[in-house]
Design a protein around this motif. Sequence first.
Motif, PDB file in Angstrom:
ATOM      1  N   PHE A  23       0.808  -1.236   0.000  1.00 17.57           N
ATOM      2  CA  PHE A  23       0.000   0.000   0.000  1.00 17.57           C
ATOM      3  C   PHE A  23       0.836   1.279   0.000  1.00 17.57           C
ATOM      4  O   PHE A  23       0.301   2.350  -0.280  1.00 17.57           O
ATOM      5  CB  PHE A  23      -0.918   0.034   1.230  1.00 17.57           C
ATOM      6  CG  PHE A  23      -1.934  -1.066   1.263  1.00 17.57           C
ATOM      7  CD1 PHE A  23      -3.056  -1.038   0.441  1.00 17.57           C
ATOM      8  CD2 PHE A  23      -1.776  -2.143   2.115  1.00 17.57           C
ATOM      9  CE1 PHE A  23      -3.998  -2.061   0.475  1.00 17.57           C
ATOM     10  CE2 PHE A  23      -2.716  -3.172   2.165  1.00 17.57           C
ATOM     11  CZ  PHE A  23      -3.829  -3.126   1.337  1.00 17.57           C
ATOM     12  N   LEU A  79      -6.174  -6.136   4.164  1.00 17.96           N
ATOM     13  CA  LEU A  79      -5.905  -7.486   3.653  1.00 17.96           C
ATOM     14  C   LEU A  79      -4.793  -7.342   2.631  1.00 17.96           C
ATOM     15  O   LEU A  79      -4.894  -6.494   1.739  1.00 17.96           O
ATOM     16  CB  LEU A  79      -7.166  -8.044   2.973  1.00 17.96           C
ATOM     17  CG  LEU A  79      -6.973  -9.294   2.099  1.00 17.96           C
ATOM     18  CD1 LEU A  79      -6.709 -10.537   2.948  1.00 17.96           C
ATOM     19  CD2 LEU A  79      -8.211  -9.539   1.220  1.00 17.96           C
ATOM     20  N   GLN A  86       0.442 -13.325  -5.323  1.00 15.29           N
ATOM     21  CA  GLN A  86      -0.943 -12.911  -5.595  1.00 15.29           C
ATOM     22  C   GLN A  86      -1.534 -13.732  -6.737  1.00 15.29           C
ATOM     23  O   GLN A  86      -0.814 -14.192  -7.621  1.00 15.29           O
ATOM     24  CB  GLN A  86      -0.991 -11.411  -5.917  1.00 15.29           C
ATOM     25  CG  GLN A  86      -0.768 -10.565  -4.665  1.00 15.29           C
ATOM     26  CD  GLN A  86      -0.738  -9.071  -4.941  1.00 15.29           C
ATOM     27  OE1 GLN A  86      -1.041  -8.615  -6.037  1.00 15.29           O
ATOM     28  NE2 GLN A  86      -0.365  -8.296  -3.930  1.00 15.29           N
ATOM     29  N   GLY A  87      -2.841 -13.915  -6.674  1.00 14.57           N
ATOM     30  CA  GLY A  87      -3.541 -14.629  -7.741  1.00 14.57           C
ATOM     31  C   GLY A  87      -3.509 -16.140  -7.576  1.00 14.57           C
ATOM     32  O   GLY A  87      -3.941 -16.866  -8.460  1.00 14.57           O
ATOM     33  N   LEU A  90      -4.487 -17.175  -2.129  1.00 19.13           N
ATOM     34  CA  LEU A  90      -4.154 -16.937  -0.720  1.00 19.13           C
ATOM     35  C   LEU A  90      -5.041 -15.874  -0.075  1.00 19.13           C
ATOM     36  O   LEU A  90      -5.472 -16.007   1.079  1.00 19.13           O
ATOM     37  CB  LEU A  90      -2.676 -16.537  -0.618  1.00 19.13           C
ATOM     38  CG  LEU A  90      -2.080 -16.463   0.773  1.00 19.13           C
ATOM     39  CD1 LEU A  90      -2.396 -17.707   1.584  1.00 19.13           C
ATOM     40  CD2 LEU A  90      -0.569 -16.251   0.677  1.00 19.13           C
ATOM     41  N   GLY A  91      -5.332 -14.818  -0.830  1.00 16.76           N
ATOM     42  CA  GLY A  91      -6.242 -13.785  -0.314  1.00 16.76           C
ATOM     43  C   GLY A  91      -7.580 -14.405   0.053  1.00 16.76           C
ATOM     44  O   GLY A  91      -8.154 -14.126   1.110  1.00 16.76           O
ATOM     45  N   GLY A  92      -8.068 -15.285  -0.815  1.00 19.66           N
ATOM     46  CA  GLY A  92      -9.342 -15.965  -0.564  1.00 19.66           C
ATOM     47  C   GLY A  92      -9.271 -16.831   0.680  1.00 19.66           C
ATOM     48  O   GLY A  92     -10.200 -16.841   1.493  1.00 19.66           O
ATOM     49  N   GLY A 114     -13.328  -1.644   0.111  1.00 19.74           N
ATOM     50  CA  GLY A 114     -12.491  -2.358  -0.852  1.00 19.74           C
ATOM     51  C   GLY A 114     -13.214  -2.539  -2.169  1.00 19.74           C
ATOM     52  O   GLY A 114     -14.354  -2.094  -2.345  1.00 19.74           O
ATOM     53  N   TYR A 118     -13.959  -7.864  -6.029  1.00 22.12           N
ATOM     54  CA  TYR A 118     -13.205  -8.880  -5.288  1.00 22.12           C
ATOM     55  C   TYR A 118     -14.021  -9.414  -4.105  1.00 22.12           C
ATOM     56  O   TYR A 118     -14.172 -10.615  -3.924  1.00 22.12           O
ATOM     57  CB  TYR A 118     -11.863  -8.318  -4.804  1.00 22.12           C
ATOM     58  CG  TYR A 118     -11.024  -9.381  -4.102  1.00 22.12           C
ATOM     59  CD1 TYR A 118     -10.520 -10.473  -4.808  1.00 22.12           C
ATOM     60  CD2 TYR A 118     -10.771  -9.325  -2.737  1.00 22.12           C
ATOM     61  CE1 TYR A 118      -9.785 -11.479  -4.179  1.00 22.12           C
ATOM     62  CE2 TYR A 118     -10.036 -10.326  -2.094  1.00 22.12           C
ATOM     63  CZ  TYR A 118      -9.542 -11.394  -2.830  1.00 22.12           C
ATOM     64  OH  TYR A 118      -8.823 -12.392  -2.198  1.00 22.12           O
ATOM     65  N   TYR A 119     -14.567  -8.501  -3.319  1.00 15.33           N
ATOM     66  CA  TYR A 119     -15.180  -8.922  -2.047  1.00 15.33           C
ATOM     67  C   TYR A 119     -16.576  -9.528  -2.207  1.00 15.33           C
ATOM     68  O   TYR A 119     -17.046 -10.209  -1.301  1.00 15.33           O
ATOM     69  CB  TYR A 119     -15.182  -7.749  -1.062  1.00 15.33           C
ATOM     70  CG  TYR A 119     -13.787  -7.423  -0.586  1.00 15.33           C
ATOM     71  CD1 TYR A 119     -13.140  -8.256   0.322  1.00 15.33           C
ATOM     72  CD2 TYR A 119     -13.091  -6.317  -1.056  1.00 15.33           C
ATOM     73  CE1 TYR A 119     -11.852  -7.994   0.752  1.00 15.33           C
ATOM     74  CE2 TYR A 119     -11.797  -6.037  -0.635  1.00 15.33           C
ATOM     75  CZ  TYR A 119     -11.187  -6.880   0.265  1.00 15.33           C
ATOM     76  OH  TYR A 119      -9.904  -6.623   0.687  1.00 15.33           O
TER      77      TYR A 119
HETATM   78  C1  LIG Z   1      -6.403  -8.060  -3.090  1.00 16.59           C
HETATM   79  C2  LIG Z   1      -5.497  -9.204  -2.673  1.00 16.59           C
HETATM   80  C3  LIG Z   1      -5.476  -9.339  -1.175  1.00 16.59           C
HETATM   81  C4  LIG Z   1      -6.059 -10.487  -3.268  1.00 16.59           C
HETATM   82  O1  LIG Z   1      -5.271 -11.578  -2.865  1.00 16.59           O
HETATM   83  P1  LIG Z   1      -4.885 -12.728  -3.896  1.00 16.59           P
HETATM   84  O2  LIG Z   1      -4.228 -13.821  -3.153  1.00 16.59           O
HETATM   85  O3  LIG Z   1      -4.135 -12.116  -5.010  1.00 16.59           O
HETATM   86  O4  LIG Z   1      -6.349 -13.144  -4.383  1.00 16.59           O
HETATM   87  P2  LIG Z   1      -6.888 -14.576  -4.750  1.00 16.59           P
HETATM   88  O5  LIG Z   1      -5.788 -15.371  -5.395  1.00 16.59           O
HETATM   89  O6  LIG Z   1      -7.578 -15.157  -3.593  1.00 16.59           O
HETATM   90  O7  LIG Z   1      -7.995 -14.210  -5.825  1.00 16.59           O
HETATM   91  C5  LIG Z   1      -7.613 -13.930  -7.113  1.00 16.59           C
HETATM   92  C6  LIG Z   1      -8.832 -13.434  -7.860  1.00 16.59           C
HETATM   93  O8  LIG Z   1      -9.184 -12.151  -7.306  1.00 16.59           O
HETATM   94  C7  LIG Z   1      -9.204 -11.199  -8.349  1.00 16.59           C
HETATM   95  N1  LIG Z   1      -8.780  -9.917  -7.765  1.00 16.59           N
HETATM   96  C8  LIG Z   1      -7.657  -9.651  -7.079  1.00 16.59           C
HETATM   97  N2  LIG Z   1      -7.666  -8.348  -6.710  1.00 16.59           N
HETATM   98  C9  LIG Z   1      -8.798  -7.824  -7.192  1.00 16.59           C
HETATM   99  C10 LIG Z   1      -9.371  -6.526  -7.146  1.00 16.59           C
HETATM  100  N3  LIG Z   1      -8.758  -5.524  -6.545  1.00 16.59           N
HETATM  101  N4  LIG Z   1     -10.563  -6.341  -7.755  1.00 16.59           N
HETATM  102  C11 LIG Z   1     -11.203  -7.359  -8.377  1.00 16.59           C
HETATM  103  N5  LIG Z   1     -10.718  -8.608  -8.435  1.00 16.59           N
HETATM  104  C12 LIG Z   1      -9.522  -8.825  -7.854  1.00 16.59           C
HETATM  105  C13 LIG Z   1      -8.232 -11.744  -9.363  1.00 16.59           C
HETATM  106  O9  LIG Z   1      -8.493 -11.191 -10.625  1.00 16.59           O
HETATM  107  C14 LIG Z   1      -8.552 -13.229  -9.320  1.00 16.59           C
HETATM  108  O10 LIG Z   1      -9.748 -13.451 -10.016  1.00 16.59           O
HETATM  109  P3  LIG Z   1     -10.143 -14.906 -10.574  1.00 16.59           P
HETATM  110  O11 LIG Z   1     -10.313 -15.809  -9.388  1.00 16.59           O
HETATM  111  O12 LIG Z   1     -11.416 -14.667 -11.310  1.00 16.59           O
HETATM  112  O13 LIG Z   1      -9.001 -15.309 -11.448  1.00 16.59           O
HETATM  113  C15 LIG Z   1      -4.044  -9.029  -3.208  1.00 16.59           C
HETATM  114  O14 LIG Z   1      -4.097  -8.895  -4.597  1.00 16.59           O
HETATM  115  C16 LIG Z   1      -3.324  -7.840  -2.608  1.00 16.59           C
HETATM  116  O15 LIG Z   1      -2.694  -7.970  -1.562  1.00 16.59           O
HETATM  117  N6  LIG Z   1      -3.370  -6.680  -3.279  1.00 16.59           N
HETATM  118  C17 LIG Z   1      -2.671  -5.505  -2.807  1.00 16.59           C
HETATM  119  C18 LIG Z   1      -3.323  -4.958  -1.567  1.00 16.59           C
HETATM  120  C19 LIG Z   1      -4.791  -4.728  -1.751  1.00 16.59           C
HETATM  121  O16 LIG Z   1      -5.226  -4.143  -2.729  1.00 16.59           O
HETATM  122  N7  LIG Z   1      -5.561  -5.209  -0.772  1.00 16.59           N
HETATM  123  C20 LIG Z   1      -6.984  -5.095  -0.772  1.00 16.59           C
HETATM  124  C21 LIG Z   1      -7.379  -3.820  -0.155  1.00 16.59           C
HETATM  125  S1  LIG Z   1      -9.041  -3.473  -0.526  1.00 16.59           S
END
Ligand SMILES: CC(C)(COP(=O)(O)OP(=O)(O)OC[C@H]1O[C@@H](n2cnc3c(N)ncnc32)[C@H](O)[C@@H]1OP(=O)(O)O)[C@@H](O)C(=O)NCCC(=O)NCCS
Length: 190
Positions: A23, A79, A86-87, A90-92, A114, A118-119
């Motif tokens: 961030f 988060l 990423q992708g 793990l975020g999920g 957010g 995504y959410y």
């Molecule tokens: C957002 C974040 C936590 C997601 O974690 P991740 O491990 O990459 O996500 P996952 O692997 O569980 O999910 C991937 C999916 O989420 C989608 N995705 C990731 N970030 C997204 C966003 N900002 N908006 C929409 N979709 C998003 C991907 O396109 C992917 O989609 P798919 O399943 O259709 O292919 C990570 O990308 C991150 O740390 N980003 C930087 C910090 C941030 O923006 N945090 C959120 C604050 S609101």
Amino acid sequence: MITIREESFSDFDAREALLDTCFGPARFLKTCERLREGRLPAQGLSLVAEAEDGSLVGTVRLWHVSAGPGRPALMLGPLAVDPALQGLGLGGRLMREALRRARELGHSAVLLVGDAPYYERFGFSREATDALWLPGPYERDRFLALELLPGTLQGARGLVSATGEFQERPNLAVLVAAANANTPPAHRAA
Ligand SMILES: CC(C)(COP(=O)(O)OP(=O)(O)OC[C@H]1O[C@@H](n2cnc3c(N)ncnc32)[C@H](O)[C@@H]1OP(=O)(O)O)[C@@H](O)C(=O)NCCC(=O)NCCS
């Protein structure tokens, strides 16, 4: 293999470094930060993801708030997942585990700011936040909520405010007294 576990005191530096990476310094200017600063996160709801080599690769925390007067809820954030991982889901995993634990601990609603695309996959939507507002600027479309207990946010209206326990702060008088005890009189603090 990546393990999700509760954060411990020794994770502090690695967690802050990960948040800086994801961030940047602007994270401290976010409106949600006003609901976190000086407070402790909700008990049992600070999670980290740890890689096999012991490095911290993900973080999520939840905080006590009131969603309008007298309506206890949690605020989720930040988060973050290590950009190199990423992708990969793990975020999920962090989200689902945090929500599972929140439900198990008896919490009834979670708010966050957010990206809806995504959410939404975790059940968050804009509907329940229509009559709520946050203590600072934010984009309305990104202010989302999930009811863990259906109906919890029905009629929720007003300012979201921090209700978490205050962090313990060092007692300045004690620190000054300790410093003075080791300092020659001519150099003592007033
Ligand atoms: C957002 C974040 C936590 C997601 O974690 P991740 O491990 O990459 O996500 P996952 O692997 O569980 O999910 C991937 C999916 O989420 C989608 N995705 C990731 N970030 C997204 C966003 N900002 N908006 C929409 N979709 C998003 C991907 O396109 C992917 O989609 P798919 O399943 O259709 O292919 C990570 O990308 C991150 O740390 N980003 C930087 C910090 C941030 O923006 N945090 C959120 C604050 S609101």
